[in-house]
Motif scaffolding. Structure first.
Motif, PDB file in Angstrom:
ATOM      1  N   TYR A 289      50.663  48.529  31.190  1.00 21.14           N
ATOM      2  CA  TYR A 289      49.730  47.414  31.372  1.00 21.14           C
ATOM      3  C   TYR A 289      48.286  47.882  31.184  1.00 21.14           C
ATOM      4  CZ  TYR A 289      53.805  45.275  33.590  1.00 21.14           C
ATOM      5  OH  TYR A 289      55.056  44.793  33.842  1.00 21.14           O
ATOM      6  N   TYR A 290      47.506  46.997  30.578  1.00 22.25           N
ATOM      7  CA  TYR A 290      46.068  47.220  30.436  1.00 22.25           C
ATOM      8  C   TYR A 290      45.355  45.903  30.721  1.00 22.25           C
ATOM      9  CZ  TYR A 290      41.478  47.697  28.263  1.00 22.25           C
ATOM     10  OH  TYR A 290      40.124  47.691  28.041  1.00 22.25           O
ATOM     11  N   ARG A 291      44.234  45.980  31.455  1.00 20.92           N
ATOM     12  CA  ARG A 291      43.465  44.778  31.777  1.00 20.92           C
ATOM     13  C   ARG A 291      41.976  45.053  31.575  1.00 20.92           C
ATOM     14  NH1 ARG A 291      43.158  43.162  37.894  1.00 20.92           N
ATOM     15  NH2 ARG A 291      41.513  44.726  37.790  1.00 20.92           N
ATOM     16  N   ALA A 292      41.299  44.109  30.907  1.00 22.44           N
ATOM     17  CA  ALA A 292      39.854  44.210  30.694  1.00 22.44           C
ATOM     18  C   ALA A 292      39.174  42.966  31.244  1.00 22.44           C
ATOM     19  CB  ALA A 292      39.535  44.368  29.207  1.00 22.44           C
ATOM     20  N   LEU A 293      38.044  43.173  31.906  1.00 20.28           N
ATOM     21  CA  LEU A 293      37.218  42.074  32.412  1.00 20.28           C
ATOM     22  C   LEU A 293      35.980  41.996  31.531  1.00 20.28           C
ATOM     23  CD1 LEU A 293      37.229  40.011  34.760  1.00 20.28           C
ATOM     24  CD2 LEU A 293      35.796  41.610  36.039  1.00 20.28           C
ATOM     25  N   LEU A 294      35.780  40.834  30.883  1.00 19.94           N
ATOM     26  CA  LEU A 294      34.735  40.677  29.874  1.00 19.94           C
ATOM     27  C   LEU A 294      33.683  39.676  30.325  1.00 19.94           C
ATOM     28  CD1 LEU A 294      37.076  40.384  26.763  1.00 19.94           C
ATOM     29  CD2 LEU A 294      36.098  42.447  27.741  1.00 19.94           C
ATOM     30  N   ASP A 295      32.430  39.973  29.986  1.00 24.31           N
ATOM     31  CA  ASP A 295      31.301  39.097  30.296  1.00 24.31           C
ATOM     32  C   ASP A 295      30.668  38.660  28.978  1.00 24.31           C
ATOM     33  OD1 ASP A 295      29.029  37.810  31.192  1.00 24.31           O
ATOM     34  OD2 ASP A 295      28.477  39.339  32.648  1.00 24.31           O
ATOM     35  N   THR A 296      30.673  37.354  28.707  1.00 27.60           N
ATOM     36  CA  THR A 296      30.129  36.842  27.445  1.00 27.60           C
ATOM     37  C   THR A 296      28.623  36.633  27.497  1.00 27.60           C
ATOM     38  OG1 THR A 296      30.582  34.568  28.153  1.00 27.60           O
ATOM     39  CG2 THR A 296      32.283  35.679  26.857  1.00 27.60           C
ATOM     40  N   ARG A 297      27.997  36.845  28.662  1.00 24.60           N
ATOM     41  CA  ARG A 297      26.559  36.599  28.778  1.00 24.60           C
ATOM     42  C   ARG A 297      25.723  37.780  28.336  1.00 24.60           C
ATOM     43  NH1 ARG A 297      25.224  35.797  34.602  1.00 24.60           N
ATOM     44  NH2 ARG A 297      26.455  37.711  34.668  1.00 24.60           N
ATOM     45  N   LEU A 298      26.280  38.978  28.402  1.00 19.70           N
ATOM     46  CA  LEU A 298      25.507  40.169  28.115  1.00 19.70           C
ATOM     47  C   LEU A 298      26.148  40.953  26.981  1.00 19.70           C
ATOM     48  CD1 LEU A 298      24.753  41.380  31.740  1.00 19.70           C
ATOM     49  CD2 LEU A 298      23.188  40.226  30.175  1.00 19.70           C
ATOM     50  N   PRO A 299      25.336  41.490  26.058  1.00 16.01           N
ATOM     51  CA  PRO A 299      25.895  42.273  24.957  1.00 16.01           C
ATOM     52  C   PRO A 299      26.441  43.604  25.443  1.00 16.01           C
ATOM     53  CG  PRO A 299      23.500  42.371  24.921  1.00 16.01           C
ATOM     54  CD  PRO A 299      23.872  41.373  25.982  1.00 16.01           C
TER      55      PRO A 299
END
Length: 292
Positions: free
Chosen positions: A108-118
Motif C-alpha cells: 500500500y502507498y498513500r499520498a496527501l496532496l494540496d492543490t493550493r500550493l506548488p
C-alpha cells in the motif's frame, strides 16, 4: 537610546514579525484563524501479486515534481517488507523487498496532496539526448510529419502544438495513422509525439499522471507530454483533455515505464482510489513545513 533609535528598532522588529507571519501563511499555509480546515486530496494505491516462492522485489514509482500540486505527506505499508526510497534523474521510487513471500501479497502507498500550493521538490535536471524509437520504414513517414510541422511553427512550443494537433486529428490512410497504428489512444499519441519531437531535435518526454476529479475507485493514469523550450519544461496535452480539467492533473512519473515493476512474482495488479480529505489546516501546514 534616543527616541528616533527606538522608533527604528520598533519598526524593524515589526517588519521582521510581519515577514515571519507572511512566510508561514503564504509558503507553508498556516491558517490565520483557529480550527480552519484545508481541502486536500488523498490518493491510495494498492498493489497485489502472486509470489514465486522466494525473494520478491517491487519497485513503485511515486510522485515527484508535481507542478502546481504539493505532496504534503506520504505513507507506505507492507507487512514483513523492507522499504527504501530512491531518486533518479526523472523519478522517485519506493522499493519493497522481502526474503520469502507466501500467499498473495499486498502493498500500500498513500499520498496527501494540496492543490493550493506548488510543489517544492528537487530542481529539474537538464534534458538528455535520446534517439527516437522509429523503425526504418517509419522514419521516412516521421520525417514528413516533422517537416510539415516545422513549416507551420516558429519555436518549440508551436512545433509541439502542430505535431500534437496532427496526431490528435488522425485521418485514415494518413502518415499519422501509419505511425499510430490501430491504437490511437491518448497515451499512444503522447508516445509518438515525443518521438517526433526528438527527431526534430527538441527534448521531449512522456508524463504519466492522475486526474484528481472526480472522486473514484479504480482510477486510471493518463499520459501527456513535457517539452523543453530551452529554459524550462512545459506541458502539452492531447486534444481529449479538457482545458478546465488540466489543473487537476498530477504528474506522477516520467518515461514509458509502468507504474510498478516486479521481480520474483507474477500477476501484478493495482487499484487506485482518489478522494477528498478535509484536514486541520495547522496539522497540514506542519507536515508541509517538514517536507521542505
Amino acid at each position: 537610546m534616543n527616541r528616533v533609535h527606538l522608533y527604528v528598532l520598533a519598526g524593524a522588529l515589526a517588519l521582521f514579525a510581519l515577514g515571519c507571519v507572511a512566510l508561514k501563511v503564504i509558503a507553508w499555509g498556516f491558517p490565520l484563524v483557529p480550527h480552519a480546515e484545508s481541502e486536500m486530496w488523498r490518493v491510495e494505491v494498492q498493489l497485489s501479486f502472486e509470489p514465486g516462492g522466494g525473494p520478491a522485489k517491487l519497485v513503485l514509482n511515486i510522485p515527484v515534481r508535481t507542478g502546481s500540486v504539493s505532496v504534503v505527506d506520504q505513507r507506505f505499508a507492507a507487512r514483513g517488507y523492507g522499504i527504501v526510497t530512491e531518486r533518479s534523474e526523472e523519478n522517485d521510487t519506493a522499493i519493497f523487498s522481502i526474503r520469502e513471500a507466501q500467499g498473495r501479497q499486498y502493498v500500500y502507498y498513500r499520498a496527501l496532496l494540496d492543490t493550493r500550493l506548488p510543489a517544492t521538490g528537487p530542481r529539474e535536471p537538464p534534458p538528455t539526448s535520446r534517439a527516437p524509437a522509429f523503425r526504418a520504414d517509419e522514419l521516412l513517414v516521421a520525417q514528413t510529419i516533422v517537416d510539415h510541422a516545422r513549416a507551420t511553427s516558429a519555436d518549440a512550443r508551436t512545433l509541439a502544438a502542430a505535431i500534437m494537433s496532427r496526431l490528435s486529428h488522425m485521418e485514415p490512410e494518413s502518415e499519422s495513422a501509419y505511425l499510430l497504428g490501430r491504437s490511437a489512444s491518448a497515451g499512444r499519441v503522447a508516445v509518438v509525439a515525443s518521438d517526433l519531437l526528438l527527431l526534430a531535435g527538441v527534448p521531449a518526454r512522456v508524463v504519466n499522471g492522475l486526474s484528481l476529479l472526480p472522486e473514484r475507485r479504480n482510477a486510471q493514469f493518463v499520459r501527456w507530454l513535457e517539452v523543453y523550450d530551452g529554459e524550462r519544461w512545459f506541458a502539452v496535452h492531447t486534444a481529449d483533455t479538457p482545458h478546465e480539467a488540466r489543473r487537476f492533473l498530477v504528474p506522477w512519473w516520467r518515461g514509458r515505464i509502468p507504474l510498478a515493476e516486479l521481480e520474483g512474482g507474477t500477476d501484478l495488479d493495482h487499484d487506485i482510489t482518489v478522494s477528498r480529505s478535509f484536514e486541520m489546516a495547522v496539522s497540514t501546514a506542519i507536515e508541509r513545513r517538514r517536507a521542505v
